[in-house]
Structures are given as structure tokens and as C-alpha cells.
Design a protein around this motif. Structure first.
Motif, mmCIF file in Angstrom:
data_model
loop_
_atom_site.group_PDB
_atom_site.id
_atom_site.type_symbol
_atom_site.label_atom_id
_atom_site.label_comp_id
_atom_site.label_asym_id
_atom_site.label_seq_id
_atom_site.Cartn_x
_atom_site.Cartn_y
_atom_site.Cartn_z
ATOM 1 N N GLN A 73 0.858 -1.181 0.000
ATOM 2 C CA GLN A 73 0.000 0.000 0.000
ATOM 3 C C GLN A 73 0.897 1.234 0.000
ATOM 4 O O GLN A 73 1.378 1.665 1.036
ATOM 5 C CB GLN A 73 -0.906 0.014 1.236
ATOM 6 N N PHE A 74 1.131 1.772 -1.181
ATOM 7 C CA PHE A 74 2.059 2.901 -1.288
ATOM 8 C C PHE A 74 1.309 4.212 -1.296
ATOM 9 O O PHE A 74 0.278 4.344 -1.943
ATOM 10 C CB PHE A 74 2.898 2.768 -2.553
ATOM 11 N N LYS A 75 1.869 5.191 -0.583
ATOM 12 C CA LYS A 75 1.301 6.539 -0.625
ATOM 13 C C LYS A 75 2.064 7.322 -1.682
ATOM 14 O O LYS A 75 3.283 7.434 -1.615
ATOM 15 C CB LYS A 75 1.461 7.239 0.727
ATOM 16 N N THR A 76 1.359 7.830 -2.664
ATOM 17 C CA THR A 76 2.044 8.570 -3.720
ATOM 18 C C THR A 76 1.777 10.064 -3.666
ATOM 19 O O THR A 76 2.323 10.817 -4.448
ATOM 20 C CB THR A 76 1.616 8.045 -5.103
ATOM 21 N N SER A 77 0.919 10.497 -2.745
ATOM 22 C CA SER A 77 0.673 11.929 -2.676
ATOM 23 C C SER A 77 0.500 12.337 -1.204
ATOM 24 O O SER A 77 0.283 11.499 -0.332
ATOM 25 C CB SER A 77 -0.592 12.315 -3.440
ATOM 26 N N TYR A 78 0.633 13.625 -0.975
ATOM 27 C CA TYR A 78 0.480 14.144 0.381
ATOM 28 C C TYR A 78 -0.930 13.882 0.891
ATOM 29 O O TYR A 78 -1.124 13.552 2.045
ATOM 30 C CB TYR A 78 0.792 15.651 0.372
ATOM 31 N N ALA A 123 -5.153 10.633 4.465
ATOM 32 C CA ALA A 123 -6.482 10.098 4.222
ATOM 33 C C ALA A 123 -7.114 9.621 5.536
ATOM 34 O O ALA A 123 -6.412 9.387 6.521
ATOM 35 C CB ALA A 123 -6.403 8.938 3.233
ATOM 36 N N LEU A 124 -8.444 9.487 5.522
ATOM 37 C CA LEU A 124 -9.147 9.041 6.707
ATOM 38 C C LEU A 124 -8.681 7.649 7.121
ATOM 39 O O LEU A 124 -8.516 7.352 8.291
ATOM 40 C CB LEU A 124 -10.653 9.050 6.420
ATOM 41 N N PHE A 125 -8.445 6.795 6.117
ATOM 42 C CA PHE A 125 -7.960 5.460 6.429
ATOM 43 C C PHE A 125 -6.609 5.244 5.773
ATOM 44 O O PHE A 125 -6.543 4.831 4.615
ATOM 45 C CB PHE A 125 -8.937 4.398 5.923
ATOM 46 N N PRO A 126 -5.519 5.518 6.474
ATOM 47 C CA PRO A 126 -4.197 5.346 5.865
ATOM 48 C C PRO A 126 -3.918 3.879 5.526
ATOM 49 O O PRO A 126 -3.149 3.586 4.614
ATOM 50 C CB PRO A 126 -3.237 5.875 6.929
ATOM 51 N N VAL A 127 -4.536 2.983 6.238
ATOM 52 C CA VAL A 127 -4.345 1.561 5.967
ATOM 53 C C VAL A 127 -5.677 0.991 5.494
ATOM 54 O O VAL A 127 -6.714 1.263 6.086
ATOM 55 C CB VAL A 127 -3.878 0.824 7.244
ATOM 56 N N ARG A 128 -5.640 0.213 4.404
ATOM 57 C CA ARG A 128 -6.879 -0.238 3.790
ATOM 58 C C ARG A 128 -7.691 -1.110 4.737
ATOM 59 O O ARG A 128 -8.926 -1.062 4.748
ATOM 60 C CB ARG A 128 -6.545 -1.016 2.502
ATOM 61 N N GLN A 129 -6.975 -1.889 5.567
ATOM 62 C CA GLN A 129 -7.690 -2.798 6.465
ATOM 63 C C GLN A 129 -8.559 -2.063 7.478
ATOM 64 O O GLN A 129 -9.566 -2.595 7.939
ATOM 65 C CB GLN A 129 -6.694 -3.695 7.220
ATOM 66 N N ASP A 130 -8.159 -0.809 7.833
ATOM 67 C CA ASP A 130 -8.979 -0.038 8.760
ATOM 68 C C ASP A 130 -10.365 0.182 8.183
ATOM 69 O O ASP A 130 -11.377 0.010 8.865
ATOM 70 C CB ASP A 130 -8.330 1.327 9.045
ATOM 71 N N ALA A 131 -10.398 0.555 6.912
ATOM 72 C CA ALA A 131 -11.682 0.792 6.253
ATOM 73 C C ALA A 131 -12.496 -0.495 6.216
ATOM 74 O O ALA A 131 -13.704 -0.499 6.462
ATOM 75 C CB ALA A 131 -11.448 1.315 4.839
ATOM 76 N N PHE A 132 -11.811 -1.596 5.932
ATOM 77 C CA PHE A 132 -12.488 -2.888 5.879
ATOM 78 C C PHE A 132 -13.098 -3.237 7.241
ATOM 79 O O PHE A 132 -14.256 -3.630 7.347
ATOM 80 C CB PHE A 132 -11.464 -3.958 5.457
#
Lengths: 358, 319
Positions: free
Chosen positions: A8-13, A18-27
Motif C-alpha cells: 500500500q504505497f502513498k504517492t501523494s500528500y 487520508a481518513l484510512f491510511p491503511v486499507r484494512q482499517d476501512a475494511f
């Protein structure tokens, strides 16, 4: 394990914030929401709604309001119960004066009344700090509860001195009052809580939230870097009391059905404070965890002796209950002074790094 | 106009019309004030030495009084029950220090404050479990506290002073005097004040933090017992007494959190003023029961002008 962040790469500021920096949090949040919106309503009994689910949501909301003030802006408040009362009485007056008013509008407006009172009692915070400020909020607590008792106009001069929730319909469905079903009330409360939590998360993440945190950490330093102390403190009192007032209106209209003035007395304030502190000051998630603990604990303690077949009379259970809650509060403070939210944060960190220890 | 008359003129006219009643009200207020001052004193001692805002002081009053009465009901003679209760308070102080305070050293103020609320809840549950929740009668006669009343007749009127209230006032004065001597003259008293001034400096010259904490909490327990006996003699012993903790908070704020003198003067001032306000303004104009909030509003007003209380140490902030 479940929390693998690899790939999970961050390509922008923006992505970094984001509200969920890690995808699993949203899940995970999605799963919780499915449980809250679909699975609980399908499986829960009337008792579970009334004794667990609805109170947990309402107490979470009240604690969220307190947490904005105490956890984010650093202003200690011991008057939450009275501000909940202002919300409840304001909503009651609005509903009885304008019977055709939509209950959502009435509840949303009643928040403004408690917000105004909150700002009024928040004014001393500009001069008084720490425990001395607790006096200002306690003054609100005792004065307002006294007012609820003495000012008969507030409860429409009825003989019992209590406010009674009438049957209120919304789009043909009874949502409040004796005829409402638990499940509609649950959905109503759940929706309100979700909306307010969403706003609270975004306020505390943004410019205003950072302003509050600066004031909390050291208000003189915050003032020196150009933060207007008066605006930010009073804004914290406003937002916090608004949320607390709405929680109070829900407390009476969607859960208790009736209320006397002493319901909003100091034990209620302390219970909300416990939830906020055990859950974790300065955290949104913590309010929900704390509320689950504080609401569920008496129910569990009440049912354990029966499960083991030990006969205990109700007075005894009540006393044991108070004692155990007291002991647990001390234990939690010693083990993790930053609350349950920090526990979760540590577990999550472990999951992300698993199977490596560091 | 009539309103102004009711607020500004009528109360004073009432006072002048019945000076004997005014004296009675003042006396009642004074006795109440002495009790507030005693509880506030317990708070101040603990705050001075450990910066802990001890919410449990109110419940310690109830707990001490209940232990005394409970022991007597179990058949222990009254004069033996008194030292036994003191022993219980010592054990309580040691337990609190060991179990609660020691693991929480250096935590933020609010955490320690919450811990004392935890102690409060625990003691409420524990006390009710052992002694039951019903109201008990304080053993005044067995402790040789006189129960008659003295009647004065000033201004051709009638003022009645209960002897137990008089005993309470004198007892409280003796206790406070003894405490002041102890704090100012004895070695332990100096150590307590040193800890209050600067924790680390006190530790580095060899003052034991944990011993002093036990001593301070024990002294607070003794004060609690004295308060419990006096208050219990007036109103009976039950967990309803717990609310007096809330009466002591504004006293504390008015006087300043660190000041022993402030606690005493603040207590007396609030006791007298709230009684006067209730009788002459509260009942005729506001429907009574103003004692519930008057002290808080007064403290709030004073704090707006002096944020550290009347006698508190000046708050100096550095960045």
C-alpha cells in the motif's frame, strides 16, 4: 497477519492524510457497520436493545462530546450530566410547543440550547485553569439541576415534575414515546451517532482539531504562535456542549421515555467522564470502547452469579457492582492510563508487524 | 422597582426586625462552615503533599463514621471502637498508598483524580456491603458528647445553641490548632511541606515519599473521622453524607488549593453566607434549596477575580 500493509504505497500528500491510511482499517469499519446496521437488528432481543445497544450508543455520543472538550481541548468538565439535561429539556419544550415539528429538527435544535449554555459556563475557562475550572462546570451542574426542579415552565407545570415523552411520528413510523418499538429507536440513534461521529472525526483531524490540541498541550505557547485562545476554547465548549446536548435529548426521547431532574445529577456526569477516560482521552474510538465496557459491565456482573447458580439478592449485586466498577477503574488507570483506545492501537501495531517482534 | 426592593431592601429589613433569628441563622451557618472547613482541610493536606485532588475525602468521612458505629453495634465498647477505627483508617491509608498511588506516581493530575473517584466508588460498594445502606445513629452519648442545648435571650428574643454543635466547633478548633502546630513545628510536618514545595528536592534530601503519603492520608483519615462524628451527630450516618464532599470543593477553590488557612476561612465564609442567602434571599425569592449551588457560584465569582483562590499560591506560568 490480517493487517499486512505491504504494497500500500502513498504517492501523494493527500493520501498520507487520508481518513484510512491503511486499507484494512476501512475494511474493519465496514464489518463493524454491517454488524451494527444488519446483524444486530436481526438477532437482538428487545432486552438487548434497551439494556445494551441503545445505551451504549447514547453514552458513546455523550462521551464523544465530553472528549472533544476534555480530551482534545484540555478543559476539564464535570458538568456533562447537566448539559445533557439542557438538551433533553430543550427538546421537550420544542416538541410540546411545536407538536408538528420533525423530531430530527427538534433534536438538532436542542443541541444549540445546550451549546449556548455551555459557552456561557465556558467563559471562565479564559481565566481559570485545571481543577479550578472544574468548579465552573460543577457550578453549572448544580445550578442547572436545581433549575430543572424549580422552574416549572420547563416541565409544563405537570404535577410529577417529570418530563414525559409523547408519541412522536416521523414519516408514519412512531420513533419516540411509549408506542415506539426498540428497533426503530435503535436505527434512529445509530444514524444520529454515525453522522455526528463522522463530523467529529473530521473536525478533530482538521485545522480546528489541531488548534484545540495545541491549546491543550500548552495554552500560552499556543497563544504565542497565533492561536486565538478565546475563540478556540469557546468553540470547544460550543461543539462539545452541542454534541452532549444531542446525546441528552436522545437519552430521554429515544431511551428513557421519561426523566426527572435528578436523573441529570452528578452520577451521570461521572459515568460519562469514566467512559471518556477509560476509553481514552483524545480519541474518538475510545468513547465507544469505554461505553461498551461501562454499560455492559453491570449487565454481566448481574448475570454471572445466576449463571453459576449462586443466589445473590439484588441489593448485594448492586453493591458488588459499584465496588467492582471502582476497582476496575483503578486497575485500568494503572495498567493503561491512556485508555482502551491505546490498547487497540498497540494490538493493531503488533498485527501490522507480525510475525516480527519489532 | 418592587423587585429591587425585594432583593436589596427587604432582606435587610427582615434581619433588623428579628436580630435573634439572625443570630440563630449565623450560628447555624458557622457550624456548617466548620464542617466544610474540616473536609476541605483533608483535601488541602493531601493536595499540598502529593498534588492529588482527593475526591475520596467525602467518602472517607462516611467510611470512618460507619466503621465507628458499626464496631459499636458489633459489641465493641465505644472508647475502644475509637482507636480501632483509627487503626482501620491507617490500614486504609497504607492500602491506598500501596495499591493505588504508588503505581500512579508521575501520572497527569486528571488520572490521579479519576483514581480517587475509583476509590470513592470502591469504598461506597465495600461500605454498603459490610455495614448496609440504611441510616445509622451516631453514638454521641457513648463518646461523652453532650446533647442538651443552651438557650440565650438576646434582644428580648430567643437563640438556641445545641451543645453538640458547640462541642463540634471547639473540637474542630483544637484539631486545627494541633494540626497547624504539627505541620509547622514537627519534623514530619516540615517534611510534608517540603514535599509540597518540590517533590524532587524533597526526595533528594532523603524524605521518603511513600511514608509521608501514608502519614498524610492517615491524617486525612483522622480528620475524616472527626468530621464524621460531628456530622453524624447532626444528621445520622449514611451514604447520603457523601454529598458533603461536593460542599467542600467550592470551599477549597475559594480558599485556594494549597492553603490551610484558606480552607478554614473559606469554609466559615461559605457556611455563613450560604445560610444567610438561603434564609433571606433563596426561600422568599427563588423557591429555596439554593444551598445546592450558592457556594459554587460564589467560588466562581471569586475565581474570576483571583484565579488561584483567596489564599492560593500565585500561579506563574512559563513556556
Amino acid at each position: 497477519m490480517f493487517y499486512r500493509t505491504a504494497g500500500q504505497f502513498k504517492t501523494s500528500y493527500q493520501a498520507d492524510h487520508a481518513l484510512f491510511p491503511v486499507r484494512q482499517d476501512a475494511f474493519l469499519l465496514g464489518v463493524i457497520l454491517i454488524f451494527a446496521f444488519v446483524i444486530f437488528p436481526l438477532t437482538a432481543s428487545e432486552f438487548t436493545f434497551r439494556a445494551l445497544l441503545i445505551p451504549v450508543l447514547i453514552y458513546s455520543l455523550a462521551a464523544l462530546g465530553l472528549n472533544i472538550l476534555t480530551g482534545y481541548a484540555g478543559q476539564l468538565s464535570l458538568g456533562t450530566g447537566a448539559f445533557m439535561g439542557v438538551g433533553a429539556y430543550a427538546c421537550y419544550k420544542l416538541i410540546t410547543i411545536f407538536p408538528e415539528m420533525n423530531i430530527v429538527v427538534a433534536i438538532a435544535m436542542s443541541g444549540f440550547f445546550s451549546a449556548a449554555i455551555g459557552v456561557l459556563f465556558g467563559l471562565p475557562s479564559l481565566r481559570i485553569k485545571g481543577f479550578y475550572l472544574a468548579i465552573a462546570t460543577l457550578a453549572a451542574q448544580f445550578f442547572l439541576v436545581w433549575l430543572f426542579q424549580k422552574w416549572a415552565w420547563l416541565y409544563n407545570y405537570n404535577a410529577s415534575g417529570a418530563i414525559q415523552v409523547p408519541n412522536i411520528e416521523m414519516f408514519g413510523i412512531t420513533v419516540a414515546g411509549p408506542r415506539a418499538t426498540a428497533i426503530t429507536q435503535y436505527y434512529f440513534v445509530l444514524c444520529v451517532v454515525c453522522v455526528i461521529t463522522f463530523f467529529a472525526i473530521n473536525i478533530t483531524r482538521g485545522r480546528i482539531g489541531r488548534m484545540w490540541k495545541a491549546v491543550r498541550d500548552m495554552d500560552i505557547a499556543a497563544e504565542l504562535v497565533g492561536i486565538n485562545l478565546m475563540r478556540s476554547k469557546l468553540m470547544a465548549f460550543f461543539v462539545s456542549s452541542y454534541v452532549v446536548g444531542i446525546a441528552g435529548a436522545l437519552f430521554v426521547f429515544l431511551w428513557r421515555g421519561a426523566a426527572e431532574a435528578n436523573l441529570f445529577d452528578i452520577p451521570l456526569s461521572f459515568r460519562v467522564l469514566f467512559i471518556a477516560i477509560i476509553g481514552g482521552l483524545g480519541s474518538i474510538l475510545g468513547n465507544f470502547l469505554g461505553a461498551i465496557l461501562i454499560v455492559a459491565l453491570p449487565v454481566i456482573i448481574g448475570s454471572v452469579p445466576q449463571a453459576f447458580g449462586i443466589p445473590l439478592d439484588s441489593a448485594m449485586v448492586e453493591h458488588l457492582n459499584i465496588m467492582i466498577i471502582g476497582a476496575l477503574i483503578i486497575a485500568f488507570l494503572i495498567i493503561e492510563p491512556h485508555g482502551l483506545a491505546r490498547f487497540w492501537a498497540m494490538i493493531r501495531e503488533k498485527f501490522i508487524l507480525w510475525p516480527f517482534p519489532h | 422597582m418592587e423587585f429591587l426592593n425585594d432583593v436589596l431592601v427587604q432582606p435587610f429589613a427582615d434581619m433588623a426586625a428579628a436580630p435573634d433569628f439572625l443570630l440563630q441563622v449565623l450560628w447555624e451557618g458557622l457550624v456548617g462552615g466548620v464542617l466544610y472547613a474540616l473536609i476541605a482541610l483533608g483535601f488541602v493536606l493531601i493536595y499540598k503533599s502529593s498534588r492529588i485532588f482527593n475526591f475520596a475525602q467525602g467518602i472517607m468521612v462516611v467510611f470512618a463514621a460507619l466503621t465507628l458505629v458499626g464496631l459499636y453495634e458489633k459489641g465493641v465498647p465505644a472508647l475502644l471502637a475509637l482507636p480501632l477505627t483509627l487503626a482501620v483508617m491507617l490500614v486504609l491509608a497504607m492500602t491506598i498508598e500501596r495499591v493505588v498511588l504508588r503505581p500512579l506516581v508521575n501520572q497527569p493530575d486528571i488520572i490521579l483524580f479519576m483514581a480517587t473517584i475509583g476509590i470513592t466508588l470502591f469504598l461506597i460498594g465495600f461500605g454498603e456491603l459490610i455495614f448496609g445502606g440504611e441510616n445509622k445513629v451516631m453514638i454521641t452519648e457513648q463518646l461523652f458528647i453532650p446533647t442538651g442545648s443552651i438557650v440565650f435571650e438576646p434582644f428580648g428574643g430567643f437563640v438556641s445553641i445545641e451543645e453538640k454543635d458547640l462541642t463540634a466547633v471547639i473540637g474542630a478548633m483544637v484539631l486545627v490548632a494541633a494540626l497547624l502546630v504539627f505541620l509547622n513545628k514537627s519534623k514530619i510536618g516540615r517534611a510534608i511541606r517540603a514535599l509540597g514545595d518540590d517533590h524532587q528536592a524533597a526526595l533528594s534530601v532523603g524524605i521518603s515519599l511513600s511514608t509521608i503519603w501514608v502519614i498524610v492520608w492517615f491524617i486525612a483519615g483522622v480528620i475524616a473521622l472527626a468530621t464524621g462524628i460531628v456530622w453524624g451527630a447532626r444528621a445520622g450516618v449514611s451514604f447520603a453524607l457523601e454529598v458533603i464532599a461536593f460542599k467542600a470543593l467550592p470551599v477549597l477553590m475559594l480558599g485556594g488549593l494549597e492553603s490551610v488557612m484558606g480552607a478554614i476561612i473559606g469554609g466559615l465564609a461559605i457556611g455563613i453566607l450560604e445560610k444567610l442567602f438561603e434564609i433571606y434571599w433563596g426561600q422568599p425569592l427563588l423557591g429555596g434549596n439554593t444551598e445546592a449551588w450558592f457556594a459554587y457560584m460564589l467560588a466562581l465569582l471569586v475565581l474570576l477575580f483571583r484565579p488561584q483562590g483567596l489564599f492560593g499560591e500565585k500561579i506563574i506560568e512559563r513556556v
